[in-house]
Design an enzyme around this catalytic site. Structure first.
Site, PDB file in Angstrom:
ATOM      1  N   LYS A  35      23.139  -8.716 -60.751  1.00 53.23           N
ATOM      2  CA  LYS A  35      23.918  -8.565 -59.512  1.00 53.23           C
ATOM      3  C   LYS A  35      24.636  -9.869 -59.177  1.00 53.23           C
ATOM      4  O   LYS A  35      24.324 -10.926 -59.737  1.00 53.23           O
ATOM      5  CB  LYS A  35      22.996  -8.136 -58.375  1.00 53.23           C
ATOM      6  N   ARG A 130      12.825  -3.285 -45.458  1.00 50.04           N
ATOM      7  CA  ARG A 130      14.276  -3.230 -45.644  1.00 50.04           C
ATOM      8  C   ARG A 130      14.559  -1.790 -46.076  1.00 50.04           C
ATOM      9  O   ARG A 130      14.488  -0.885 -45.259  1.00 50.04           O
ATOM     10  CB  ARG A 130      14.738  -4.268 -46.666  1.00 50.04           C
ATOM     11  N   TYR A 255      33.900 -37.652 -43.074  1.00 48.84           N
ATOM     12  CA  TYR A 255      34.000 -36.970 -41.777  1.00 48.84           C
ATOM     13  C   TYR A 255      32.748 -37.194 -40.944  1.00 48.84           C
ATOM     14  O   TYR A 255      31.620 -37.121 -41.460  1.00 48.84           O
ATOM     15  CB  TYR A 255      34.156 -35.465 -41.987  1.00 48.84           C
ATOM     16  N   MET A 303      35.411 -30.587 -48.356  1.00 50.96           N
ATOM     17  CA  MET A 303      35.846 -29.391 -49.073  1.00 50.96           C
ATOM     18  C   MET A 303      35.964 -29.629 -50.581  1.00 50.96           C
ATOM     19  O   MET A 303      35.567 -28.790 -51.384  1.00 50.96           O
ATOM     20  CB  MET A 303      37.192 -28.939 -48.504  1.00 50.96           C
TER      21      MET A 303
END
Ligand SMILES: *Cc1c(COP(=O)(O)O)cnc(C)c1O
Length: 361
Positions: A35, A130, A255, A303
């Site tokens: 998956k 679930r 940052y 980023m």
């Protein structure tokens, strides 16, 4: 020249890891779980890495069709089942096995017409809460399916909440296994049960099918390190130093100025950021390898870049190779530092990262 950020995918490592999964529970057959784009490794590469599995399991129906188009003729299992009545035509045409976890799905099957017998994995909610039928509703669901001429083989399926955690007292593993066993007693059907954690840590749990995922890619499901299980990393994320700065006491990096130098130090800038799949929440101190030397990231992940401490990597230079995780630096170590698990890191590998196939060993 392309950007130096590359994920090296090792197909032979996957083959090796699959062998471990099989040897662990030799009496069981193996669904290799592909998956999420084979946990970020690429569906087609996952297929080659897991060609020796008895079946392939995944969530995405379009990827299941793709596996058929790539030539896979052995079983394919949709772990979440089908989502809509229109999926049933695809399931029938491509001979996909699927989980059935609610009565709404059974009602859809009852309305359909099929060319081949449906291979159903009836899923029990044995305590994870679930997907699945509660133990006391399981037999009724089984009987309802069994009554349908369209349904061929029914396999009994559940998913374990705490196979990786022997100390869990909220819901001990063996309580869950017992619930499943009690509610399936007397049903003449195969059992499809163990994930990687159960395969590696609890091979004694009786099952006809195991469903390893993370271990195929060389990540640990918990309990011990991947290396202690004999697993090899299938993904190595690499890049290079593309910039360097000498900074002095009080200088801040990046940052938010999250890291401030307490003395003179050398900083390297690595071409890899959260847009490549590196976790933005990785704190100062998260391990990283530069030119074979283990060091740490400093400053906020941006980023496209990460900043690293090169103070103790004297030979480092522009172009020095960097390993973010994989060969030489277990993905689980990086994940743990960043407060997550290896699964999330590999699955989040971004599409812009160039992929190279190479055997790391
Ligand atoms: C993802 C998944 C697995 C594989 O789990 P791992 O922990 O990666 O081994 C097995 N079964 C089901 C139903 C899953 O969704």
């Amino acid at each position: 020249m392309p950007r130096p950020t590359v994920a090296i995918i090792d197909i032979t490592a996957m083959q090796h890891n699959l062998e471990i999964a099989k040897i662990q529970v030799p009496a069981a057959r193996t669904w290799a779980v592909l998956k999420a784009n084979a946990y970020g490794h690429g569906l087609e590469r996952g297929l080659r890495g897991c060609a020796q599995a008895d079946g392939l399991a995944l969530i995405e129906i379009d990827a299941a069709v793709r596996l058929r188009e790539l030539g896979w003729t052995k079983p394919i299992l949709l772990l979440e089942g089908f989502f809509d009545v229109s999926d049933l035509a695809v399931v029938d045409a491509y001979r996909l096995e699927f989980a059935v976890h609610c009565n709404e799905q059974i009602a859809m099957i009852e309305q359909g017409r099929f060319d081949a017998p449906l291979q159903v994995h009836l899923k029990m909610n044995s305590g994870m809460n679930r997907l699945g039928f509660k133990p006391d509703a399981f037999r009724a669901a089984y009987d309802r399916l069994r009554a349908l001429p369209a349904v061929g083989k029914i396999t009994l399926m559940t998913h374990l909440a705490n196979a990786d955690d022997a100390k869990n007292t909220t819901f001990p593993l063996m309580d869950q296994v017992q619930r499943f066993r009690a509610a399936t007693a007397g049903l003449d059907a195969e059992i499809n049960l163990s994930n990687s954690a159960a395969d590696l840590l609890h091979p004694e749990i009786k099952t006809d099918w195991v469903r390893p995922g993370i271990m195929l890619y060389g990540g640990t499901p918990g309990g011990k390190s991947a290396a202690e299980f004999g697993l090899l990393p299938a993904m190595t994320l690499q890049s290079a130093i593309i910039g360097m700065q000498d900074i002095v006491v009080g200088d801040a990096i990046g940052y938010g100025s999250r890291f401030c130098a307490e003395g003179p130090m050398k900083i390297g800038v690595v071409a890899c950021g959260y847009a490549d799949g590196y976790p933005r929440h990785a704190p100062n101190g998260t391990p990283i390898i530069v030119d074979g030397v283990k060091t740490r990231i400093v400053g906020r992940v941006s980023m496209d870049m990460i900043t690293v401490d090169l103070t103790d990597v004297p030979g480092a230079h522009i172009g020095s190779s960097v390993t973010l995780w994989g060969q030489g630096l277990p993905i689980d170590e990086v994940a743990q530092a960043a407060g997550t698990i290896g699964y999330e890191l590999m699955c989040a590998l971004a599409a812009r990262v160039r992929i190279v196939e190479r055997s790391a060993t």
